[in-house]
Write a protein that holds these residues in place. Structure first.
Motif, PDB file in Angstrom:
ATOM      1  N   ALA A 123      -7.591  -3.921  -3.000  1.00  0.00           N
ATOM      2  CA  ALA A 123      -6.961  -4.916  -3.891  1.00  0.00           C
ATOM      3  C   ALA A 123      -7.564  -6.273  -3.594  1.00  0.00           C
ATOM      4  N   ASP A 124      -7.482  -7.152  -4.601  1.00  0.00           N
ATOM      5  CA  ASP A 124      -8.000  -8.508  -4.436  1.00  0.00           C
ATOM      6  C   ASP A 124      -7.120  -9.311  -3.485  1.00  0.00           C
ATOM      7  N   TYR A 125      -7.666 -10.407  -3.009  1.00  0.00           N
ATOM      8  CA  TYR A 125      -6.896 -11.360  -2.207  1.00  0.00           C
ATOM      9  C   TYR A 125      -5.622 -11.751  -2.958  1.00  0.00           C
ATOM     10  N   GLY A 126      -4.512 -11.688  -2.263  1.00  0.00           N
ATOM     11  CA  GLY A 126      -3.236 -12.053  -2.879  1.00  0.00           C
ATOM     12  C   GLY A 126      -2.404 -10.850  -3.290  1.00  0.00           C
ATOM     13  N   LYS A 127      -3.074  -9.685  -3.385  1.00  0.00           N
ATOM     14  CA  LYS A 127      -2.370  -8.475  -3.833  1.00  0.00           C
ATOM     15  C   LYS A 127      -2.425  -7.394  -2.750  1.00  0.00           C
ATOM     16  N   LEU A 128      -1.623  -6.333  -2.971  1.00  0.00           N
ATOM     17  CA  LEU A 128      -1.702  -5.111  -2.159  1.00  0.00           C
ATOM     18  C   LEU A 128      -2.227  -3.998  -3.056  1.00  0.00           C
ATOM     19  N   PRO A 129      -2.923  -3.006  -2.497  1.00  0.00           N
ATOM     20  CA  PRO A 129      -3.243  -1.829  -3.321  1.00  0.00           C
ATOM     21  C   PRO A 129      -1.936  -1.122  -3.698  1.00  0.00           C
ATOM     22  N   ASN A 130      -2.009  -0.194  -4.644  1.00  0.00           N
ATOM     23  CA  ASN A 130      -0.814   0.565  -5.022  1.00  0.00           C
ATOM     24  C   ASN A 130      -0.480   1.553  -3.894  1.00  0.00           C
ATOM     25  N   LEU A 131       0.552   1.239  -3.145  1.00  0.00           N
ATOM     26  CA  LEU A 131       0.869   2.040  -1.955  1.00  0.00           C
ATOM     27  C   LEU A 131       1.357   3.437  -2.338  1.00  0.00           C
ATOM     28  N   LYS A 132       1.782   3.589  -3.601  1.00  0.00           N
ATOM     29  CA  LYS A 132       2.252   4.910  -4.057  1.00  0.00           C
ATOM     30  C   LYS A 132       1.095   5.893  -4.168  1.00  0.00           C
ATOM     31  N   GLU A 133      -0.126   5.358  -4.243  1.00  0.00           N
ATOM     32  CA  GLU A 133      -1.300   6.236  -4.404  1.00  0.00           C
ATOM     33  C   GLU A 133      -1.800   6.825  -3.093  1.00  0.00           C
ATOM     34  N   VAL A 134      -1.247   6.368  -1.988  1.00  0.00           N
ATOM     35  CA  VAL A 134      -1.766   6.818  -0.690  1.00  0.00           C
ATOM     36  C   VAL A 134      -1.403   8.288  -0.468  1.00  0.00           C
ATOM     37  N   ASN A 135      -2.386   9.052   0.003  1.00  0.00           N
ATOM     38  CA  ASN A 135      -2.165  10.476   0.276  1.00  0.00           C
ATOM     39  C   ASN A 135      -1.990  10.665   1.785  1.00  0.00           C
ATOM     40  N   PHE A 136      -0.778  10.974   2.183  1.00  0.00           N
ATOM     41  CA  PHE A 136      -0.499  11.067   3.618  1.00  0.00           C
ATOM     42  C   PHE A 136      -0.829  12.432   4.221  1.00  0.00           C
ATOM     43  N   ASP A 137      -1.423  13.314   3.388  1.00  0.00           N
ATOM     44  CA  ASP A 137      -2.069  14.496   3.983  1.00  0.00           C
ATOM     45  C   ASP A 137      -3.352  14.051   4.682  1.00  0.00           C
ATOM     46  N   ASN A 138      -3.854  12.895   4.242  1.00  0.00           N
ATOM     47  CA  ASN A 138      -5.050  12.312   4.851  1.00  0.00           C
ATOM     48  C   ASN A 138      -4.650  11.387   5.996  1.00  0.00           C
ATOM     49  N   ASP A 139      -5.622  11.061   6.851  1.00  0.00           N
ATOM     50  CA  ASP A 139      -5.402   9.939   7.759  1.00  0.00           C
ATOM     51  C   ASP A 139      -5.394   8.671   6.911  1.00  0.00           C
ATOM     52  N   ARG A 152       1.221  -9.152   3.492  1.00  0.00           N
ATOM     53  CA  ARG A 152       1.647  -8.097   4.407  1.00  0.00           C
ATOM     54  C   ARG A 152       2.310  -6.975   3.619  1.00  0.00           C
ATOM     55  N   VAL A 153       2.347  -5.790   4.215  1.00  0.00           N
ATOM     56  CA  VAL A 153       3.164  -4.755   3.591  1.00  0.00           C
ATOM     57  C   VAL A 153       4.622  -5.130   3.868  1.00  0.00           C
ATOM     58  N   PRO A 154       5.509  -4.942   2.885  1.00  0.00           N
ATOM     59  CA  PRO A 154       6.872  -5.456   3.069  1.00  0.00           C
ATOM     60  C   PRO A 154       7.684  -4.669   4.093  1.00  0.00           C
ATOM     61  N   ASN A 155       7.333  -3.402   4.286  1.00  0.00           N
ATOM     62  CA  ASN A 155       8.055  -2.541   5.230  1.00  0.00           C
ATOM     63  C   ASN A 155       7.285  -1.223   5.321  1.00  0.00           C
ATOM     64  N   GLY A 156       7.872  -0.235   5.992  1.00  0.00           N
ATOM     65  CA  GLY A 156       7.184   1.050   6.133  1.00  0.00           C
ATOM     66  C   GLY A 156       7.762   2.138   5.237  1.00  0.00           C
ATOM     67  N   ASP A 157       8.574   1.733   4.244  1.00  0.00           N
ATOM     68  CA  ASP A 157       9.246   2.737   3.393  1.00  0.00           C
ATOM     69  C   ASP A 157       8.265   3.619   2.634  1.00  0.00           C
ATOM     70  N   TRP A 158       7.067   3.148   2.403  1.00  0.00           N
ATOM     71  CA  TRP A 158       6.056   3.888   1.634  1.00  0.00           C
ATOM     72  C   TRP A 158       5.357   4.961   2.482  1.00  0.00           C
ATOM     73  N   ILE A 159       5.682   4.993   3.774  1.00  0.00           N
ATOM     74  CA  ILE A 159       5.044   5.965   4.672  1.00  0.00           C
ATOM     75  C   ILE A 159       6.051   7.072   4.990  1.00  0.00           C
TER      76      ILE A 159
END
Ligand SMILES: Cc1ncc(COP(=O)(O)O)c(C=O)c1O
Length: 381
Positions: A123-139, A152-159
């Motif tokens: 993502a560009d400066y100022g933004k976060l990537p779409n955390l919903k797209e992360v595949n946690f089967d991967n590292d 910053r990421v707002p919390n760890g709820d997306w993990i």
């Protein structure tokens, strides 16, 4: 318009750098008078001091008993890279990047380790990537707080807690200022010179039991330099996590790290540190809310960093003009002795970056705000 009068009060301490950061309030060289200089770092009292760093870190950060903590070579970069080199390649990896340091880890993985199964979420400066797209089967490799964009990421709820991959988190400008959800994090790294205002060149590494399983079940195909090595004969080597560091540490820096941790205990531990940092962010957020010529680089309020607070000057003209105004403001404020090292990072969009970590006194930020108004008045086109 006539120039604004200079404010009459200056911050008591003018250090607002994002690393090395301000020492704790009241720090003098005297804090180091009991440093075990001239002693072997393997000597009993020296090892006890190193253990103090590990034990106090665990207590203040609330690190779970089954996670391991070590001091490692080469600062935060050393801690991150040793884990990329040790762990990656066992499964595909998702690389998250939204500013310069995250991009640096992408370069490591894509250009140096040349991993084929690397997916980059940028993502560009100022933004976060779409955390919903992360595949946690991967590292998953990410930076908790992007120091150069103030996002910053707002919390760890997306993990998810029951993920298959390891989460590798560069948290160097986040620990001691933000809550770390340990059950969501397998590898956390940082260095001393950030939130507690310690000295540079030592890395801190915190790893989960699943990380130890990875170290024992997977041997990467590339060579492993001695300063990265955490296994012996394919088995996890506990020595660095018990104070037997991989190579020589500075006992002067260790003493200073203990001093920072003692101070952290004195201000109420993690809760107190977070409160100090959030109060600092609030001073700046209140100022930004009242002044339309200054803005957060972070687009969403919940992603605004409370440590590396990055600001833009949206009314100062083109990107180039904004850069010139920001530079002029930073140098005027330095010349007045009001603030040092507050220019944006060299790769980041033009603007100002003001550290709000716990070692900065809120009263000093309050005193700095009218000076920003004055400097902008002087510098604007
Ligand atoms: C997010 C982040 N990662 C890595 C680094 C590099 O840290 P070090 O200089 O401790 O290796 C920094 C330094 O500011 C940082 O902010």
């Amino acid at each position: 318009m006539s120039a604004l009068a200079k404010p009459s009060v200056k911050p008591a301490r003018n250090q607002f750098s994002s690393g090395p950061c301000a020492k704790r309030p009241g720090w003098t060289l005297d804090a180091l008078k009991n440093a075990l200089v001239g002693r072997s770092h393997r000597a009993k009292p020296a090892k006890a001091r190193i253990k103090q760093v590990l034990d106090k870190t665990r207590a203040i950060l609330g690190v779970p008993a089954d996670y391991k903590i070590a001091i490692v070579p080469a600062s935060d970069t050393g801690a991150v890279e040793m884990m990329l080199w040790h762990c990656l390649g066992a499964r595909p990896v998702d690389m998250l990047a939204w500013e310069s340091f995250g991009e640096g880890w992408v370069t490591d993985v894509v250009k140096q380790l040349k991993l084929k199964d690397a997916r980059v979420l940028k993502a560009d400066y100022g933004k976060l990537p779409n955390l919903k797209e992360v595949n946690f089967d991967n590292d998953v490799v990410f930076t908790w707080n992007g120091t150069t964009s103030g996002v910053r990421v707002p919390n760890g709820d997306w993990i998810p807690a029951d993920r298959k991959g390891l989460t590798i988190c560069d948290a160097t400008s986040a620990v001691f200022a933000m809550e770390m959800p340990w059950d969501k994090l397998d590898i956390v790294t940082y260095s001393w010179q950030k939130v507690l205002g310690g000295e540079a060149q030592h890395g801190m590494l915190i790893i989960s039991p699943r990380t130890i399983e990875r170290l024992e079940s997977y041997t990467p195909p590339w060579p492993m330099p001695k300063i990265f090595r955490l296994t012996k004969g394919g088995k996890f080597d506990p020595a660095p996590f018990e104070g037997d560091t991989i190579n020589t540490v500075s006992m002067l820096c260790v003493e200073d790290a203990v001093d920072g941790l003692n101070w952290a205990e004195g201000v109420g531990g993690l809760k107190g540190l977070i409160a100090r940092s959030e109060a600092n962010l609030k001073v700046i957020a209140d100022f930004v809310a009242k002044n339309d010529w200054i803005a957060f680089l972070a687009e969403k309020p919940e992603t605004r960093s409370c440590t590396s607070i990055c600001l833009t000057l949206p009314k100062a003209g083109s990107a180039e003009q904004q850069g010139e105004v920001a530079k002029k403001m930073a140098s005027l404020l330095e010349a007045e002795g009001v603030a040092v090292d507050i220019g944006a990072y060299r790769d980041a969009p033009a603007g100002l970056r003001i550290w709000g970590g716990a070692t900065v006194d809120t009263a000093d930020l309050e005193k700095l705000m009218p000076w920003l108004t004055w400097a902008y008045g002087e510098a604007k086109p």
